[in-house]
Structure formats: C-alpha cells, structure tokens
Design an enzyme around this catalytic site. Structure first.
Site, PDB file in Angstrom:
ATOM      1  N   HIS A 271     -14.024   2.200  95.025  1.00 59.79           N
ATOM      2  CA  HIS A 271     -12.615   2.441  95.343  1.00 59.79           C
ATOM      3  C   HIS A 271     -11.918   1.138  95.769  1.00 59.79           C
ATOM      4  CE1 HIS A 271      -9.317   5.091  96.928  1.00 59.79           C
ATOM      5  NE2 HIS A 271      -9.123   4.047  97.713  1.00 59.79           N
ATOM      6  N   GLU A 272     -12.504   0.458  96.731  1.00 61.14           N
ATOM      7  CA  GLU A 272     -11.861  -0.766  97.233  1.00 61.14           C
ATOM      8  C   GLU A 272     -11.845  -1.859  96.164  1.00 61.14           C
ATOM      9  OE1 GLU A 272     -10.121  -0.461  99.778  1.00 61.14           O
ATOM     10  OE2 GLU A 272     -11.008   1.416 100.497  1.00 61.14           O
ATOM     11  N   GLU A 301      -3.160   3.147  94.542  1.00 58.56           N
ATOM     12  CA  GLU A 301      -4.179   4.186  94.609  1.00 58.56           C
ATOM     13  C   GLU A 301      -4.608   4.625  93.202  1.00 58.56           C
ATOM     14  OE1 GLU A 301      -5.277   4.502  97.544  1.00 58.56           O
ATOM     15  OE2 GLU A 301      -6.624   6.209  97.368  1.00 58.56           O
TER      16      GLU A 301
HETATM   17 ZN    ZN Z   1      -7.242   3.547  98.566  1.00 64.35          ZN
END
Ligand code: ZN
Length: 510
Positions: A271-272, A301
């Site tokens: 995710h990061e 996001e």
């Molecule tokens: Zn995020």
C-alpha cells in the site's frame, strides 16, 4: 512594449517561484522532523519536537498568507496564458493562498491546540476503551470544524467546504450517490457470502513469521514493483505512512511487522509503496512548487489500493510470489497451497475494524463515518450520541456490534486530528483504482502476463505516463478524464468486486 511587459511578468513569476520554493523547503523540513518523530526520535524529545513542528507550521502559514505572496500571485496570474504549466502552478498556489487567508489566525491556532491535546487523549481513551474521557475533546473540535467550513464557504453543504481540502471539486451530494450505489450492491452480496462461510479467521496468515524474513520478502516485492531505493527507504513505525520530502528524489515508506501475523507488513508495505511510486513518478521539474505531490487524497489512495488490492490480492500476482513466500516460511505455511492462501488473503468477514477490513466490507466502514460526519456537521447528531449511532449503523450495515468503543467509535485518529470529511477519499481511491486498472490493462494487455512473471514495468509505466507525472497540475476530475476518458464511476469497481468474490464464493455458478 510587449517585450517589456513579458519581461516584467517573468520577473514577477520568478519572484513568486522563489517564494513558493522557500515555503516548500520549510514544509519539507517540517515533514522530515515529523518522519523522524515517528521513526527514530528518542522519547526525551517529545516536548521540544512539538515546539519545532509548531514553529515550522506557523512559518509556512505566515509566508503563505503574507501580503507579499498575495501580490506576487495576483501579479503573476494576470499575465499568464491559461492552460500553461506556469498558470496551472500559480492557480494551485492561489487556491492554497485563498483558503489560508479565509481562516482567521485565532481559528487556526485554536484548532491546532485542540487537536494537539485531543490526540494523546484519544490514544489513552482508546487504550482504556473510555469514550467519556475523549468526548469533551470532540465537543471542542466539532464547532471549530463547523466554523472552518463557514469561513471557507460553500454552496450547498458545509461538508463540501471541508471535503474540498482533501479532494478538490468533490461534493457531498455526489458522494451520497456513490455510496448509495455501493450499498445497494454490497450489502446483499456480503449477506449472501456470510450465510455461506463459517466465520473463522483463516489460519495460513497466522503463525510464526520471522520479522527479518518478512522484511526481506516485502523489500523484494516493492523492488519488483519499481519502487526506487535510491530515492527512498523503508523504516518501521506503529502506524505506516509514506512521506515525500519536497520532490521525487526522497520519498520514504514505513511499515510494521507482526511476528504472529503476516497481513500487516505484507499489505501495508505494498500500500505505502503504491503511494510512494506516485510521488517518485512526478515530473522532477515540479519539485519545490505547489505542483509537486499527488493531486488529491482520493487519487493518491487509488495508487496505493491498486498495488495493494488489484495487484497484491490477485491470483495472478500470487501465482508468481506464493512459491517464493512458501520458500521463505516453509514451516508456518506448511501444506497451504496457492489456492488456500489466495482465499485466506481475500476472506470476507464483517468485523469491527476498518483498517483490517476486506475489500467488500471496507467501503461500508467509510459509509458509516460519512453519514455520521454529515449528521454532526448539520447538528442532527450530538457528540454524546455518537457511540450509540456508530453501533447502530455497524449492526445495520455489517451485522456486527462492536464489543466496546475502542473497537468502535474510538478506533480512528482522524476526528481527534481534525480530519473531518477525510474518510470518503478512501472510497474514491478504491473506485478509481478499478477504473485505472481496467484502462491500463485494456490499453496494454501484456500487463497481466507480466504480473504473472513478477514484472510490473508496463503497469508502472502506464501509471507514470497517465497519472503520476502530472503531480498536482490537474484537479482530480480533470486528471481522471485525461487518464481514462470518462469520469469517476462505481460500475467498474462493483463489477470487479462481484466478479472476484462471486468466483471465490461460488456465487456466479448458476
Ligand atoms: Zn493510503
């Protein structure tokens, strides 16, 4: 005459760019100190660091709202051709300037103080599951958020004013429609799946997973993704985040490791890295300008979710990586095969905690926060009624009643941090991640084949070309149109979810 005025305009623009670069530098220094606060800072530095951060925040704000900045902004804008890179830069800076000058210093300070006090109070309240001790902090923060919305101004709803801080151009009315579409499809689908499954947490993700080996594995995966270590690094924190220090040359990621549970490090790191590759892909010419950095929280996001979910929770991806993961943890994974592992990482199970939610239930967690924020801002709901309202919606949407407030209304830091109206950007990101992935794989069908070989160059290249390089030059709606030729829409995302989970749970077979 013409040449002279062009020269003068260039001179104003140059002075403005210098000033914006200085503001950016001070802000990057603030972010570096903040990164250090979460990674390596000794405990004794807490108080001094809080002062340093407050000072740098104040300096950034003062430089931004100064008369000098305003004059340079309006002077430069007058002479620029609309649509040019310089005019996009000045337009973005002007928006930040205009927002900042609308907020009285007294309000900025009060909000800073209230949230600085609320965050440690929230941590204590959550640890003890003690809503009462946090309630008084939220009683102070809510009216300040309402006042902020009034100062910023809006046409239809105070929600729009605050949402625009994170998602320029987004509106409450549009979100409401998006959530209705998601709810109509997801609530029955989740019910159907829950009726089928026994509800036990999947064992393959739990066991003994050496932290060093976990780190080695996730480092290899994000290297394969294309995260550039020469312009980044990975460190350990309690709550993972990504930070860009002024441009694509220094974009750091953080993660956390649980020796008894594989999921946190695995998916938080992917995710990061998704966030970080967005920042690393921005045109270096935008460094130290308001165009450096992703254009909105929702678009940001979409990048993290794309790599975490569309790639990192897919069967294609694990067909390549699961044998390697198994080789890394032969004992813990035992006789678990690819299919069992794939099912475990995609298990649908309504639960109390948003950040641990599966792809299907995740957006319902966001929906309930959105509805509560709307009711709070409108004054329809009081702060003291919040825990009961939270639990009622959890039961209605997810069939789960939180055991206590720590895993209920107290689970997120956002409201304590003054981040009202931020949650919906997570859902915008989810929806957009599916649209972008669809478009990328339509334009370049070889992406899926590469993914099965642990190669991601074509996918990352497409994202860089169509999303990353522009930084904040275009607002989200504009960027989305340019990238995929149509606006944000829920249909491709719902299609992806129904397809994936229908197959997983055998719902598609007639
Ligand atoms: Zn995020």
């Amino acid at each position: 005459m013409v040449a002279m005025s062009a020269d003068r305009s260039n001179e104003v623009l140059r002075l403005l760019e210098d000033r914006l670069a200085t503001i950016s530098d001070v802000n990057s220094a603030r972010k570096a100190l903040n990164w250090d606060r979460h990674t390596y800072m000794p405990e004794g530095a807490v108080a001094a660091r809080a002062e340093q951060l407050a000072t740098l925040s104040r300096l950034v704000h003062e430089m931004l709202v100064s008369e000098e900045t305003g004059e340079l902004l309006f002077g430069a804008l007058e002479k620029l051709e609309p649509g040019s890179e310089s005019s996009d830069l000045v337009r973005r800076a002007k928006r930040e300037y205009e927002r900042a000058v609308k907020l009285p210093n007294r309000l900025v300070e009060e909000l800073a103080r209230a949230t600085a006090l609320a965050q440690p109070a929230w941590e204590r309240a959550r640890a003890r599951s003690e809503w009462a001790s946090f309630e008084s902090h939220l009683q102070k923060i809510l009216p300040l958020q309402q006042e902020t919305a009034e100062c910023l101004g809006y046409e239809d709803h105070p929600y729009d004013a605050l949402l625009d801080l994170y998602e320029p151009g987004a509106k409450k009315a549009r979100l409401q429609k998006i959530f209705e579409e998601l709810k109509a499809e997801l609530v029955p689908l989740i019910r159907e799946i829950c009726a089928l499954s026994d509800g036990d947490r999947s064992p393959p993700l739990y066991g003994r997973f050496d932290e060093e080996k976990q780190e080695g594995f996730v480092r290899k995966v994000v290297s394969d993704f294309g995260y550039d270590w020469k312009r980044g690094r990975l460190d350990r924190v309690a709550h993972p985040f990504c930070v860009s220090l002024g441009g694509p040359g220094d974009v750091r990621i953080t993660t956390r490791f649980d020796p008894g549970w594989l999921s946190p490090a695995l998916f938080a790191t992917l995710h990061e890295a998704g966030h970080a590759m967005y920042e690393q892909g921005i045109d270096p010419a935008y460094s130290r300008t308001p165009l450096s950095g992703g254009t909105s929280m929702g678009v940001h996001e979409s990048q993290s979710r794309l790599w975490e979910n569309l790639v990192g929770r897919s069967r294609t991806f694990w067909s390549f990586y699961y044998p390697r993961l198994h080789e890394t943890f032969p004992e813990a994974l035992g006789d678990t095969d690819l299919e069992a592992f794939y099912r475990a990482i995609n298990e649908v199970k309504p639960s109390e905690i948003r950040v641990e939610a599966d792809e299907l239930t995740y957006n319902l967690h966001v929906l309930l926060r959105f509805e509560l924020e709307v009711a709070l801002l409108e004054g329809e709901l009081s702060v003291s009624e919040l825990p009961a309202a939270w639990n009622a919606r959890m039961e209605e949407y997810l069939g789960v009643v939180p055991e206590n407030d720590a895993v209920g209304v107290l689970q997120d830091v956002h409201w304590a941090a003054g981040l009202f109206c931020y949650f919906p950007t997570y859902t915008i990101g989810n929806i957009l991640s599916a649209q972008l992935f669809d478009e990328a794989t339509r334009a370049r069908p070889d992406i899926l084949e590469e993914m099965g070989d642990g190669e991601f160059g074509t996918l990352l290249g497409w994202l860089q070309e169509n999303v990353h390089r522009y930084g904040s030059r275009y607002d989200p709606d504009d960027l989305i149109e340019r990238a995929i030729g149509r606006p944000l829409a829920t249909a491709p995302y719902l299609h992806y979810l129904k397809d994936k989970f229908g197959e997983l749970y055998g719902l598609n077979a007639a």
